[in-house]
Design an enzyme around this catalytic site. Sequence first.
Site, short mmCIF file in Angstrom:
data_model
loop_
_atom_site.label_atom_id
_atom_site.label_comp_id
_atom_site.label_asym_id
_atom_site.label_seq_id
_atom_site.Cartn_x
_atom_site.Cartn_y
_atom_site.Cartn_z
N THR A 1 0.87 -1.18 0.00
CA THR A 1 0.00 0.00 0.00
C THR A 1 0.91 1.23 0.00
O THR A 1 2.04 1.17 0.47
CB THR A 1 -0.86 -0.04 1.29
OG1 THR A 1 -1.76 -1.13 1.18
CG2 THR A 1 -1.61 1.26 1.52
N ARG B 1 -14.44 -6.84 -0.90
CA ARG B 1 -13.72 -6.61 0.37
C ARG B 1 -13.07 -5.23 0.34
O ARG B 1 -12.41 -4.85 -0.62
CB ARG B 1 -12.65 -7.69 0.55
CG ARG B 1 -11.78 -7.53 1.80
CD ARG B 1 -10.50 -6.78 1.52
NE ARG B 1 -9.58 -6.80 2.66
CZ ARG B 1 -8.49 -6.04 2.74
NH1 ARG B 1 -8.18 -5.21 1.77
NH2 ARG B 1 -7.70 -6.11 3.79
N VAL B 2 -13.26 -4.49 1.40
CA VAL B 2 -12.57 -3.20 1.56
C VAL B 2 -11.77 -3.28 2.85
O VAL B 2 -12.29 -3.71 3.88
CB VAL B 2 -13.57 -2.04 1.61
CG1 VAL B 2 -12.85 -0.73 1.90
CG2 VAL B 2 -14.34 -1.93 0.30
N ASP C 1 -8.55 -1.37 5.41
CA ASP C 1 -8.42 -0.16 6.22
C ASP C 1 -8.20 1.10 5.41
O ASP C 1 -8.59 2.20 5.83
CB ASP C 1 -7.21 -0.31 7.17
CG ASP C 1 -5.91 -0.46 6.38
OD1 ASP C 1 -5.79 -1.45 5.62
OD2 ASP C 1 -5.05 0.43 6.47
N THR D 1 -0.17 1.17 6.62
CA THR D 1 0.02 0.07 5.67
C THR D 1 0.03 -1.24 6.46
O THR D 1 0.43 -1.26 7.62
CB THR D 1 1.33 0.22 4.89
OG1 THR D 1 1.65 -1.03 4.26
CG2 THR D 1 2.51 0.60 5.78
N GLY D 2 -0.40 -2.30 5.80
CA GLY D 2 -0.38 -3.60 6.48
C GLY D 2 -1.71 -4.33 6.31
O GLY D 2 -2.50 -3.98 5.43
N1 GLY Z 1 -3.77 -2.17 4.02
C1 GLY Z 1 -4.34 -2.50 2.80
C2 GLY Z 1 -5.44 -3.46 2.87
O1 GLY Z 1 -5.46 -4.32 3.75
O2 GLY Z 1 -6.33 -3.39 2.04
#
Ligand code: GLY
Length: 297
Positions: free
Chosen positions: A167, A195-196, A198, A218-219
């Site tokens: 990300t 799916r969305v 964070d 990120t993660g």
């Molecule tokens: N951090 C990006 C996601 O999990 O979509």
Amino acid sequence: MKPSLIVHGGAWNIPDVALEDCRNGCRHALDVGWAILSKGGAALDAVEAAIVLLEDDPTFDAGIGSHLNLDGKIELDAIVMDGATLKAGAVAAVERIRNPIRLARSVLESSEHMMLVGAGAEQFAREQGFTLCDPEQLVLDRERMAWQRCREDQHAVEFHVDHAMGTVGAVAMDSHGNLFAGTSTGGTCCKHAGRVGDSPLIGCGCYADAEAGGVSCTGLGEAIMRIVMAKTAVEFLRAGKSPQAAAEASTRLLLARGRGTGGLILLDKDGAPGFAFNTARMAFGYVAPDGSFIVAP
Ligand code: GLY
């Protein structure tokens, strides 16, 4: 006021072979963002320019080169947030937007809403004069092959650890003290359609409050969402932690309570940077007080 800029290209088990590409991407993102800020330009322009560059760089999991979902399609998410007004512009699960951060900015500036998803977001894009792209233009052979492999080995966990990618995000403060943060992603490899994570969620993948600081995360999205990590980091800053202590406390919490891995970058309300990750490596860069670029890993 002295401007400030920090960017990231993801926290994961970045292999040695990808280090140079990650560093180059972050350095170029700092180049374009700092070219704006150092001439007195706006933080919003710097965040957008830095993230567009990272979306266009196939090294990262955003824009071109994004992971494919279970159906073999890309679905992209992005957000940008204004620390002065607390207004955000976000888009999620868009398929035909080459640079989702541009559309997120358009939501910020031209919509009464804060977040638009899927077909509605793309309808808004057309209304705003965006040209929709063929989603296949954003798909790399690398990602098509990874998707094929996932289908064959039933989404083996070991493979995904080494195919996490990154990300991207940026936080900028301009010479007028305006603070903006932004994040953009293709999400996780082989996610379920719809799916969305964070990244486009205010307070999770991004937050900015000019009275405390701005953050981009990120993660693993599901873990970051559990601890509302970006807002949590901002609250650590508001409570008086230093930028570095706030970042490190956030990633400790991500592991302990979110039960996941990742990282974040931030600027405090005075533009001082902080960063932390609980993964092997994170791609990131910031502009030091002497104007030099610090880039990692
Ligand atoms: N951090 C990006 C996601 O999990 O979509």
